[in-house]
Scaffold this active site. Structure first.
Site, short mmCIF file in Angstrom:
data_model
loop_
_atom_site.label_atom_id
_atom_site.label_comp_id
_atom_site.label_asym_id
_atom_site.label_seq_id
_atom_site.Cartn_x
_atom_site.Cartn_y
_atom_site.Cartn_z
N GLY A 1 -31.60 3.69 -39.00
CA GLY A 1 -32.35 3.62 -40.24
C GLY A 1 -32.78 4.97 -40.77
O GLY A 1 -32.23 6.01 -40.39
N GLU B 1 -43.65 -9.50 -42.92
CA GLU B 1 -44.57 -9.01 -41.90
C GLU B 1 -45.53 -7.94 -42.41
O GLU B 1 -46.62 -7.76 -41.87
CB GLU B 1 -43.79 -8.47 -40.70
CG GLU B 1 -42.90 -7.28 -41.04
CD GLU B 1 -42.15 -6.75 -39.83
OE1 GLU B 1 -42.67 -6.83 -38.72
OE2 GLU B 1 -41.02 -6.24 -40.04
N GLY C 1 -39.92 -7.33 -42.68
CA GLY C 1 -40.15 -6.63 -43.94
C GLY C 1 -41.42 -5.83 -43.83
O GLY C 1 -42.48 -6.24 -44.32
N TYR D 1 -37.40 -11.98 -34.09
CA TYR D 1 -36.48 -11.40 -33.13
C TYR D 1 -35.22 -12.22 -32.96
O TYR D 1 -34.18 -11.70 -32.55
CB TYR D 1 -37.20 -11.18 -31.79
CG TYR D 1 -38.21 -10.07 -31.88
CD1 TYR D 1 -37.80 -8.74 -31.87
CD2 TYR D 1 -39.56 -10.34 -32.05
CE1 TYR D 1 -38.72 -7.71 -31.99
CE2 TYR D 1 -40.49 -9.31 -32.17
CZ TYR D 1 -40.06 -7.99 -32.14
OH TYR D 1 -40.96 -6.97 -32.27
N ILE E 1 -32.46 -3.64 -41.21
CA ILE E 1 -32.43 -5.07 -41.51
C ILE E 1 -33.27 -5.39 -42.73
O ILE E 1 -33.04 -6.37 -43.44
CB ILE E 1 -32.89 -5.88 -40.28
CG1 ILE E 1 -32.38 -7.33 -40.37
CG2 ILE E 1 -34.39 -5.81 -40.11
CD1 ILE E 1 -32.57 -8.11 -39.08
N ASP E 2 -34.27 -4.52 -43.04
CA ASP E 2 -35.18 -4.75 -44.16
C ASP E 2 -34.56 -4.38 -45.51
O ASP E 2 -35.17 -4.64 -46.54
CB ASP E 2 -36.47 -3.94 -43.99
CG ASP E 2 -37.30 -4.41 -42.81
OD1 ASP E 2 -37.01 -5.50 -42.28
OD2 ASP E 2 -38.22 -3.68 -42.41
N ILE F 1 -33.66 -13.41 -35.54
CA ILE F 1 -32.83 -12.92 -36.63
C ILE F 1 -32.19 -11.59 -36.27
O ILE F 1 -31.01 -11.36 -36.52
CB ILE F 1 -33.68 -12.78 -37.92
CG1 ILE F 1 -34.11 -14.16 -38.43
CG2 ILE F 1 -32.91 -12.02 -39.00
CD1 ILE F 1 -35.07 -14.11 -39.60
N ARG F 2 -32.95 -10.70 -35.65
CA ARG F 2 -32.42 -9.38 -35.30
C ARG F 2 -31.28 -9.45 -34.30
O ARG F 2 -30.40 -8.59 -34.29
CB ARG F 2 -33.52 -8.52 -34.67
CG ARG F 2 -34.60 -8.12 -35.63
CD ARG F 2 -35.57 -7.13 -35.08
NE ARG F 2 -35.48 -6.75 -33.70
CZ ARG F 2 -35.98 -5.64 -33.19
NH1 ARG F 2 -36.58 -4.79 -34.00
NH2 ARG F 2 -35.89 -5.36 -31.92
#
Length: 481
Positions: A208, A338, A283, A393, A238-239, A395-396
């Site tokens: 990132g 989040e 997020g 987690y 991911i965000d 989703i990740r």
């Protein structure tokens, strides 16, 4: 991010063309190493590409950052188009590449690793590709032993693994990263010492904005030492909070998985009287996952994101809206990112950060769940059910879906083409549907955020019928155009 005597980032090359054309170019090895040899691109003899017309990208091809312009307005900023060049600056047998994954997990990491390895091997005949274990610290950590796990056949030594197409053949079907990852651990001098000592001349860094900032420092130190080493970044978040690029890999998968959690919350909410399904998604600073999952689901009654402040009590507040929906429909679904509402939490830990420098957040989902229960039971004397789902987690950790797999492949191949062509200090990214090479400084200068005065947020509000929760002081006055 810790670093030892790291050099400051240099400004990108700005090339002005006819009219108002501006090219924000990326560095090239020839900028600081004179008289470099060039070689014909091996792809010209690759039978797989023999049917492709004009496969090599023209040296002057560029991609505009903005595609919507006024007829009398400037042409604006452009980025160099990604792709294979007719000439390369490395011979296949001299390339010693390495790949490192840093930061949090994201769907598609293994796919990017696989396609860098396969791209180097199948397109350019590169045989020496090294995987660095455990993020940036893997460059210089000592006495670390890696053990092969289920089905992987690579040569393991200390904190590295030598990769080939056979070793990475099936890794795209699994979540996570076979190379391991970590936050922090960045020490510019030690990392570049390791690169120089190992004879590495192509570095592929997946991560990132913090990771890309570290990659920029690595490039600057390599250039200061005058090393023939290409540094290529592949942006991962991911965000979807990295600027300039259309989207980050893994985002489509994250939205798809978040929608599954929303569907489960909707089923629960419909099955009980006065039931609220509350889903927390990732997020930290940007609410793209929450917004897109809400739009895709159409079962969400309220979406809360970091960019849009909200309040709980009083006219127009969240509690009033929840009560209204429960009285009308008997159930509702709330999605919260989040990072939303952190300013409302009483106990602040905002001064604390993780190893990547990100502010630590409190669990706003659990906090909001309890506040809703307390309000309706104690103040409204109203019996409600609340089902809280946190799929963060899960989703990740899933593998990337089909569209992300294709996207990861193209990002990885673009990075390989750029490094072989001698470009360095760049990130491979999609801009307006075209793959480009973007200077590091543009990727790390700010974060991409949802614009709550934009049409996309208006579409969400019209879908959920939620109030904006904004007072006049929360909205910046627009500048007349």
């Amino acid at each position: 991010m810790a670093s030892s005597a790291s050099p400051e980032l240099s400004k990108p090359k700005i090339l002005n063309g006819p009219g108002d054309y501006v090219l924000e170019d990326v560095p090239h090895l020839s900028d600081y190493i004179p008289d470099l040899h060039t070689y014909p691109n091996p792809l010209q003899d690759n039978p797989a590409y023999s049917v492709v017309k004009q496969y090599f990208v023209h040296v002057d091809d560029s991609v505009p950052q903005k595609v919507v312009v006024h007829k009398d307005g400037p042409r604006g900023i452009h980025f160099r188009r990604a792709g294979a060049r007719q000439k390369v600056y490395f011979q296949p047998d001299e390339v010693h590449a390495c790949i490192v994954t840093c930061g949090g997990l994201c769907p598609g990491l293994n796919t990017v690793v696989r396609e860098i390895v396969c791209g180097l091997h199948h397109m350019y005949g590169v045989k020496k590709v090294l995987g660095i274990d455990g993020g940036y610290k893997g460059f210089y950590a000592k006495n670390t032993e890696l053990n092969p796990e289920g089905g992987y056949r690579g040569f393991y030594a200390k904190n590295t693994v030598y990769l080939n197409p056979k070793a990475v053949n099936d890794i795209h079907k699994r979540g996570g990263t076979i190379l391991g990852t970590s936050r922090g651990g960045h020490d510019t001098s030690k990392i570049v010492d390791s690169i120089q000592d190992r004879g590495i001349n192509q570095v592929y860094i997946i991560g990132g904005d913090g990771t890309q900032r570290g990659a920029a420092l690595i490039f600057e130190e390599i250039r200061r030492r005058g090393l023939k080493v290409s540094v290529a970044g592949i942006p991962k978040t991911i965000d979807n909070d990295i600027p300039v690029i259309d989207k980050s890999f893994g985002f489509d998968t994250a939205v798809e998985e978040a929608q599954r959690a929303i569907n489960a919350a909707h089923v629960e909410a419909e099955s009980f009287d006065n039931c609220i399904g509350l889903v927390k998604v990732m997020g930290r600073y940007s609410g793209f996952i929450a917004m897109h999952a809400t739009l895709a689901s159409r079962d969400v009654d309220c979406c809360l994101i970091p960019e849009s402040p909200f309040y709980l009590e009083g006219p127009g507040g969240l509690f009033e809206y929840i009560e209204k929906r429960l009285k009308e429909d008997g159930h509702m679904v709330v999605v919260i990112a989040e990072g939303a509402g952190q300013e409302l939490l009483t106990e602040s830990i905002h001064s604390m950060t993780d190893a990547s420098g990100n502010k630590l957040l409190q669990d706003v989902g659990l906090w909001l769940s309890q506040r809703i229960k307390d309000y309706f039971s104690k103040e409204r004397k109203m019996l409600i059910n609340l089902k809280y789902i946190d799929p963060t987690y899960m989703i990740r950790a899933v593998p990337s879906n089909a569209s992300d797999n294709v996207y990861c492949t193209l990002l990885a191949q673009s990075a390989v083409h750029g490094a072989m062509a001698g470009y360095t200090g760049f990130t491979s990214g999609l801009v307006n549907g075209r793959h480009t090479y973007i200077p590091f400084n543009r990727i790390i200068e700010k974060q991409n955020k949802v614009v709550i005065t934009d049409r996309m947020w208006a579409r969400l509000l019209s879908s959920t019928n939620q109030p904006s929760f904004l007072s006049a002081k929360d909205v910046e006055p627009s500048t007349p155009s």
